[in-house]
Design a protein around this motif. Structure first.
Motif, PDB file in Angstrom:
ATOM      1  N   TYR A 171       3.536   5.179   8.840  1.00 56.03           N
ATOM      2  CA  TYR A 171       1.985   4.808   8.094  1.00 56.03           C
ATOM      3  C   TYR A 171       2.192   2.932   8.667  1.00 56.03           C
ATOM      4  O   TYR A 171       0.606   2.467   8.341  1.00 56.03           O
ATOM      5  CB  TYR A 171       1.558   4.654   6.503  1.00 56.03           C
ATOM      6  CG  TYR A 171       1.907   5.803   5.615  1.00 56.03           C
ATOM      7  CD1 TYR A 171       0.961   6.626   5.976  1.00 56.03           C
ATOM      8  CD2 TYR A 171       3.092   6.144   5.634  1.00 56.03           C
ATOM      9  CE1 TYR A 171       0.437   8.064   5.665  1.00 56.03           C
ATOM     10  CE2 TYR A 171       3.061   7.771   4.667  1.00 56.03           C
ATOM     11  CZ  TYR A 171       1.735   8.199   5.142  1.00 56.03           C
ATOM     12  OH  TYR A 171       1.884  10.002   4.304  1.00 56.03           O
ATOM     13  N   CYS A 187      -8.432  11.934  -1.819  1.00 54.96           N
ATOM     14  CA  CYS A 187      -7.875  11.671  -3.462  1.00 54.96           C
ATOM     15  C   CYS A 187      -9.579  11.202  -4.431  1.00 54.96           C
ATOM     16  O   CYS A 187     -10.560  11.913  -3.752  1.00 54.96           O
ATOM     17  CB  CYS A 187      -7.225  10.085  -3.218  1.00 54.96           C
ATOM     18  SG  CYS A 187      -8.646   8.701  -2.939  1.00 54.96           S
ATOM     19  N   CYS A 222      -4.482   0.879  -5.211  1.00 54.38           N
ATOM     20  CA  CYS A 222      -4.047   2.030  -5.017  1.00 54.38           C
ATOM     21  C   CYS A 222      -2.840   2.332  -3.805  1.00 54.38           C
ATOM     22  O   CYS A 222      -2.075   0.612  -3.295  1.00 54.38           O
ATOM     23  CB  CYS A 222      -5.044   2.695  -3.539  1.00 54.38           C
ATOM     24  SG  CYS A 222      -6.319   3.715  -4.471  1.00 54.38           S
ATOM     25  N   TYR A 223      -2.007   2.792  -3.942  1.00 54.94           N
ATOM     26  CA  TYR A 223      -0.609   2.896  -2.940  1.00 54.94           C
ATOM     27  C   TYR A 223      -0.529   4.355  -3.527  1.00 54.94           C
ATOM     28  O   TYR A 223      -0.990   5.067  -3.662  1.00 54.94           O
ATOM     29  CB  TYR A 223       0.713   2.398  -3.805  1.00 54.94           C
ATOM     30  CG  TYR A 223       0.895   3.269  -4.915  1.00 54.94           C
ATOM     31  CD1 TYR A 223       1.995   3.917  -5.107  1.00 54.94           C
ATOM     32  CD2 TYR A 223       0.517   2.079  -6.372  1.00 54.94           C
ATOM     33  CE1 TYR A 223       2.128   4.119  -6.165  1.00 54.94           C
ATOM     34  CE2 TYR A 223       0.766   2.465  -7.476  1.00 54.94           C
ATOM     35  CZ  TYR A 223       1.691   3.679  -7.637  1.00 54.94           C
ATOM     36  OH  TYR A 223       2.260   3.876  -9.099  1.00 54.94           O
ATOM     37  N   ILE A 224       0.582   4.821  -1.989  1.00 50.53           N
ATOM     38  CA  ILE A 224       0.779   6.355  -1.697  1.00 50.53           C
ATOM     39  C   ILE A 224       1.489   7.278  -3.584  1.00 50.53           C
ATOM     40  O   ILE A 224       1.975   6.439  -3.426  1.00 50.53           O
ATOM     41  CB  ILE A 224       1.302   6.959  -0.700  1.00 50.53           C
ATOM     42  CG1 ILE A 224       0.770   6.225   0.369  1.00 50.53           C
ATOM     43  CG2 ILE A 224       1.678   8.354  -0.092  1.00 50.53           C
ATOM     44  CD1 ILE A 224       1.956   6.337   2.255  1.00 50.53           C
ATOM     45  N   GLY A 225       0.322   8.395  -3.649  1.00 47.45           N
ATOM     46  CA  GLY A 225       0.774   8.503  -4.976  1.00 47.45           C
ATOM     47  C   GLY A 225       0.344   7.972  -6.007  1.00 47.45           C
ATOM     48  O   GLY A 225       1.079   8.193  -7.550  1.00 47.45           O
ATOM     49  N   GLU A 253      -1.615  -2.024  11.972  1.00 47.66           N
ATOM     50  CA  GLU A 253      -0.794  -3.046  10.921  1.00 47.66           C
ATOM     51  C   GLU A 253      -0.585  -3.762  11.922  1.00 47.66           C
ATOM     52  O   GLU A 253       1.010  -3.088  13.114  1.00 47.66           O
ATOM     53  CB  GLU A 253      -0.322  -2.478   9.802  1.00 47.66           C
ATOM     54  CG  GLU A 253      -0.716  -2.214   8.780  1.00 47.66           C
ATOM     55  CD  GLU A 253      -1.930  -0.744   8.670  1.00 47.66           C
ATOM     56  OE1 GLU A 253      -0.904  -0.308   9.998  1.00 47.66           O
ATOM     57  OE2 GLU A 253      -1.877  -0.606   7.700  1.00 47.66           O
ATOM     58  N   ASN A 277       1.924  11.132  -1.618  1.00 49.79           N
ATOM     59  CA  ASN A 277       1.237  11.442  -2.346  1.00 49.79           C
ATOM     60  C   ASN A 277       1.220  12.266  -3.260  1.00 49.79           C
ATOM     61  O   ASN A 277       0.304  12.220  -3.955  1.00 49.79           O
ATOM     62  CB  ASN A 277      -0.011  12.004  -0.920  1.00 49.79           C
ATOM     63  CG  ASN A 277       0.959  13.111  -0.523  1.00 49.79           C
ATOM     64  OD1 ASN A 277       1.404  13.869  -1.091  1.00 49.79           O
ATOM     65  ND2 ASN A 277      -0.119  13.517   0.959  1.00 49.79           N
ATOM     66  N   LYS A 311      -5.490   2.896   8.014  1.00 47.85           N
ATOM     67  CA  LYS A 311      -4.716   2.096   7.630  1.00 47.85           C
ATOM     68  C   LYS A 311      -3.362   3.265   6.578  1.00 47.85           C
ATOM     69  O   LYS A 311      -4.180   4.309   5.971  1.00 47.85           O
ATOM     70  CB  LYS A 311      -4.853   0.793   7.240  1.00 47.85           C
ATOM     71  CG  LYS A 311      -5.408   0.936   6.454  1.00 47.85           C
ATOM     72  CD  LYS A 311      -6.024  -0.721   6.077  1.00 47.85           C
ATOM     73  CE  LYS A 311      -6.652  -0.967   4.366  1.00 47.85           C
ATOM     74  NZ  LYS A 311      -6.880  -2.499   4.043  1.00 47.85           N
ATOM     75  N   GLY A 312      -2.632   3.174   6.696  1.00 50.38           N
ATOM     76  CA  GLY A 312      -1.706   3.946   5.746  1.00 50.38           C
ATOM     77  C   GLY A 312      -1.452   2.874   4.244  1.00 50.38           C
ATOM     78  O   GLY A 312      -1.949   1.609   4.201  1.00 50.38           O
ATOM     79  N   GLY A 313      -1.868   3.432   2.983  1.00 51.94           N
ATOM     80  CA  GLY A 313      -1.981   3.672   2.068  1.00 51.94           C
ATOM     81  C   GLY A 313      -2.912   4.478   1.476  1.00 51.94           C
ATOM     82  O   GLY A 313      -3.397   5.392   1.788  1.00 51.94           O
ATOM     83  N   GLY A 314      -3.151   3.725   0.093  1.00 48.21           N
ATOM     84  CA  GLY A 314      -4.281   4.440  -0.295  1.00 48.21           C
ATOM     85  C   GLY A 314      -3.277   5.424  -1.854  1.00 48.21           C
ATOM     86  O   GLY A 314      -2.079   6.533  -1.121  1.00 48.21           O
ATOM     87  N   CYS A 315      -3.988   6.613  -2.285  1.00 47.99           N
ATOM     88  CA  CYS A 315      -3.529   7.697  -2.830  1.00 47.99           C
ATOM     89  C   CYS A 315      -2.983   8.930  -2.727  1.00 47.99           C
ATOM     90  O   CYS A 315      -1.800   9.069  -2.612  1.00 47.99           O
ATOM     91  CB  CYS A 315      -4.086   7.810  -4.279  1.00 47.99           C
ATOM     92  SG  CYS A 315      -5.220   6.499  -5.153  1.00 47.99           S
ATOM     93  N   SER A 316      -3.606   9.315  -1.420  1.00 48.53           N
ATOM     94  CA  SER A 316      -3.332  10.788  -0.223  1.00 48.53           C
ATOM     95  C   SER A 316      -2.312  10.072   0.425  1.00 48.53           C
ATOM     96  O   SER A 316      -1.811  11.007   1.327  1.00 48.53           O
ATOM     97  CB  SER A 316      -4.779  11.319   0.355  1.00 48.53           C
ATOM     98  OG  SER A 316      -4.876  11.790  -1.735  1.00 48.53           O
ATOM     99  N   GLY A 317      -2.474   8.681   1.051  1.00 47.69           N
ATOM    100  CA  GLY A 317      -1.564   8.655   2.232  1.00 47.69           C
ATOM    101  C   GLY A 317      -2.203   7.664   2.847  1.00 47.69           C
ATOM    102  O   GLY A 317      -1.144   6.949   3.848  1.00 47.69           O
ATOM    103  N   LEU A 318      -2.957   8.073   3.874  1.00 48.00           N
ATOM    104  CA  LEU A 318      -3.778   7.453   4.584  1.00 48.00           C
ATOM    105  C   LEU A 318      -4.971   6.722   4.140  1.00 48.00           C
ATOM    106  O   LEU A 318      -5.935   7.778   3.018  1.00 48.00           O
ATOM    107  CB  LEU A 318      -4.140   8.225   5.721  1.00 48.00           C
ATOM    108  CG  LEU A 318      -2.473   8.334   6.037  1.00 48.00           C
ATOM    109  CD1 LEU A 318      -3.026   9.989   7.475  1.00 48.00           C
ATOM    110  CD2 LEU A 318      -1.847   7.731   7.360  1.00 48.00           C
ATOM    111  N   GLU A 342      -2.714   7.777  -7.624  1.00 48.87           N
ATOM    112  CA  GLU A 342      -3.487   8.266  -8.611  1.00 48.87           C
ATOM    113  C   GLU A 342      -2.319   9.745  -9.875  1.00 48.87           C
ATOM    114  O   GLU A 342      -2.562  10.022 -10.823  1.00 48.87           O
ATOM    115  CB  GLU A 342      -4.066   9.383  -7.488  1.00 48.87           C
ATOM    116  CG  GLU A 342      -6.183   9.949  -8.291  1.00 48.87           C
ATOM    117  CD  GLU A 342      -6.811  10.782  -6.816  1.00 48.87           C
ATOM    118  OE1 GLU A 342      -7.773   9.542  -7.645  1.00 48.87           O
ATOM    119  OE2 GLU A 342      -6.785  11.652  -6.608  1.00 48.87           O
ATOM    120  N   ARG A 401       0.560  -1.438   0.241  1.00 46.50           N
ATOM    121  CA  ARG A 401      -0.046  -0.159   0.159  1.00 46.50           C
ATOM    122  C   ARG A 401       0.674   1.560  -0.392  1.00 46.50           C
ATOM    123  O   ARG A 401       0.439   2.729  -0.575  1.00 46.50           O
ATOM    124  CB  ARG A 401      -0.823   0.118   1.053  1.00 46.50           C
ATOM    125  CG  ARG A 401      -2.175  -0.178   1.347  1.00 46.50           C
ATOM    126  CD  ARG A 401      -3.099  -0.905   2.364  1.00 46.50           C
ATOM    127  NE  ARG A 401      -2.640  -1.672   2.930  1.00 46.50           N
ATOM    128  CZ  ARG A 401      -2.127  -0.944   4.804  1.00 46.50           C
ATOM    129  NH1 ARG A 401      -2.418  -0.478   4.923  1.00 46.50           N
ATOM    130  NH2 ARG A 401      -2.391  -2.106   5.401  1.00 46.50           N
TER     131      ARG A 401
END
Lengths: 295, 118
Positions: free
Chosen positions: A88, B110, A216-219, A92, A52, B41-48, A221, A29
């Motif tokens: 992040y 996002c 999705c992962y950070i950045g 987890e 991001n 949780k961490g992740g996703g386009c914008s970070g969280l 998009e 992620r």
């Protein structure tokens, strides 16, 4: 063994273990490549941690060990990489152990690598196997610096001396300055020079380390949009001149068209505006003529 | 449509419509009521990325438990740092997004609204 060269990367790179049930899911992620496909001991992959805004934190190598993921990053980026993952890690089950001081890493270059490690002939790029060498249990992973194939040997720090002595019987150890020269001649990006938050992974030609269908992962998009709409403005290139060059801006017809990010003697690596690549291969660094070579 | 209520910085609130849908979901599962687990949780386009689950096994020892509009909400303490002041709303209709986090801590989010940065 045939003749080869090797470099001790122990203090050039850092090694970090990620443990816990959610390590693969979390790293998946947070980074560009499909880490979720790492399922068993022996598999490895390169991936890029991005902000991001889709900018580069660092290119890292990930190895799936029995009890953990082993991450290899530049020694200068390890604090940032570790803090980024820690920030992040919320719900987890993930813990980090910095094993840089307990382990070594040596990179081997040869024109006939599979003659040195024939066991690796059938394995995929980035995968690794463990074997005994000089009484030590070492991890040998196939790797690549752009077109140049290499092997990374990773093991316990206490075994490093013996391994280096053994390798030196057959090959030649190169110094960090020679390695830097090789890196530049290959156009291979490095943290702090080409791999910084000023650039994105597409500009740095790291597209092979990006999955566009993993989700999705950070950045993600930003990276996906840049790629889909062909909006990547700059591109990493190699440059050369008849005279020594340094880090700085490069110009074409009086306008800044790029920046040299690594330089050694007459060669370097630079980011240049993609548009300029269709117009010319000759640019200026100060008063010097500089030639552009696509990587 | 639900009017956005002013976020309370010290808690997590559940809008009337969101509470209604949580209870409807519980009834469809044959239960009188349901508890919600929210988190980040961490992740996703914008970070969280927001996490939202219906749970039946009660809170964990380290959870913060909040009750609003007849719904119990469990949130782990680290997630709460990012969620304090959030109002969980419900966007219904054909174009609705379902449960929506109205999070005052989110600086950007996002395109699909499931991830945010602080």
């Amino acid at each position: 063994m045939d003749s080869f060269s090797f470099i001790d990367l122990t203090s050039i790179n850092a090694r970090l273990k990620l443990c816990g049930e959610d390590k693969v899911d979390l790293l998946d992620r947070l980074s560009t490549n499909d880490i979720s496909t790492l399922k068993e001991h022996g598999q490895g992959m390169s991936t890029v941690l991005t902000t991001n805004k889709g900018r580069i934190i660092d290119l890292i190598k990930v190895y799936f060990l029995e009890d953990s993921l082993l991450l290899i990053s530049d020694i200068k980026s390890i604090s940032k990489v570790s803090e980024w993952i820690e920030f992040y890690t919320i719900m987890e089950d993930v813990t980090q152990i910095n094993v840089s001081d307990d382990t070594f890493q040596i990179r081997i270059f040869s024109d006939d690598l599979y003659n040195i490690f024939p066991e690796h002939q059938e394995s995929k790029m980035d995968d690794f196997f463990v074997q005994d060498l000089c009484g030590a249990k070492i991890t040998i992973a196939s790797n690549k610096m752009n077109q140049k194939q290499c092997f990374d040997v990773i093991g316990e720090k206490s075994d490093k001396k013996n391994i280096i002595e053994f390798l030196a019987n057959f090959g030649t150890q190169i110094e960090s300055s020679q390695f830097e020269n090789l890196r530049i001649s290959l156009g291979y990006p490095k943290f702090g020079n080409e791999l910084t938050e000023d650039f994105n992974p597409l500009e740095a030609l790291l597209i092979d380390h990006i999955s566009f269908n993993k989700g999705c992962y950070i950045g993600q998009e930003v990276v996906a949009r840049l790629n889909t709409y062909d909006k990547v403005q700059r591109q990493l290139v190699q440059i050369s001149s008849n005279h020594p060059i340094g880090i700085g801006e490069i110009e074409f017809e009086g306008k800044t068209v790029g920046i040299i990010t690594s330089a050694m003697q007459n060669n370097g690596i630079a980011y240049v505006n993609k548009k300029i690549l269709n117009e010319t291969t000759q640019v200026k660094y100060g008063s010097l003529d500089v030639e552009i070579h696509p990587i | 449509m639900t009017l956005k209520s002013k976020p309370d910085p010290l808690t997590i609130k559940i809008s009337d419509e969101a509470a209604l849908h949580v209870n409807q979901f519980a009834k469809s599962e044959g239960k009188d009521s349901a508890d919600l687990r929210v988190g980040v949780k961490g992740g996703g386009c914008s970070g969280l990325t927001y996490v939202l689950e219906i749970v039946t096994d009660g809170p964990k020892d380290s959870d913060k438990v909040i009750e609003d509009n007849g719904v119990r909400v469990f949130v782990d303490k680290k997630s709460y740092v990012f969620l304090a002041g959030t109002v969980l709303e419900y966007s219904g209709g054909l174009n609705g997004k379902g449960f929506v986090f109205n999070n005052p801590n989110a600086k950007t989010s996002c395109g699909c609204g499931t991830s945010f940065s602080v």
